[in-house]
Design an enzyme around this catalytic site. Structure first.
Site, PDB file in Angstrom:
ATOM      1  N   ARG A  18       0.799  -1.203   0.144  1.00 50.84           N
ATOM      2  CA  ARG A  18      -0.077   0.078  -0.016  1.00 50.84           C
ATOM      3  C   ARG A  18       0.815   1.219   0.068  1.00 50.84           C
ATOM      4  NH1 ARG A  18      -3.842  -0.556   4.944  1.00 50.84           N
ATOM      5  NH2 ARG A  18      -1.930  -1.413   5.759  1.00 50.84           N
ATOM      6  N   ASN A  36      -6.155  -2.596   1.680  1.00 51.97           N
ATOM      7  CA  ASN A  36      -6.239  -4.060   1.742  1.00 51.97           C
ATOM      8  C   ASN A  36      -7.532  -4.470   2.009  1.00 51.97           C
ATOM      9  OD1 ASN A  36      -3.357  -4.357   2.099  1.00 51.97           O
ATOM     10  ND2 ASN A  36      -3.435  -4.446   4.035  1.00 51.97           N
TER      11      ASN A  36
END
Length: 92
Positions: A18, A36
């Site tokens: 990320r 996520n």
């Protein structure tokens, strides 16, 4: 400006994916977010010019060094405007 929703599957959580995506997106001046998913994938909503979007998606097909990308799904986003900046969101 175009929008894409991208789903990245493989070993993509717990490997800095990320934050790596956020850094790549900001460098390409792409707006949006990354998060996520509870199924182990990473989801990305990104908005930018076509060349920047192609570059970001190409980079996501490899990911950061510790990642293993098995599959990337890309779909066009219509009707949504881009958010300001690029953010990492909580898991959903």
């Amino acid at each position: 400006m175009i929008g894409r929703r991208v789903r990245i599957h493989g070993r993509v959580q717990g490997v800095f994916f990320r934050n790596w995506t956020k850094d790549k997106a900001r460098a390409l001046e792409v707006r949006g977010w990354v998060r996520n998913q509870t199924d182990g994938s990473v989801e990305l909503a990104a908005y930018g010019d076509e060349a920047a979007m192609e570059a970001l998606i190409a980079q996501c097909r490899t990911g950061p060094p510790a990642a293993r990308v098995d599959r990337v799904e890309v779909e066009e986003v219509k009707g949504e405007g881009p958010p300001p900046g690029f953010r990492v969101l909580a898991t959903v």
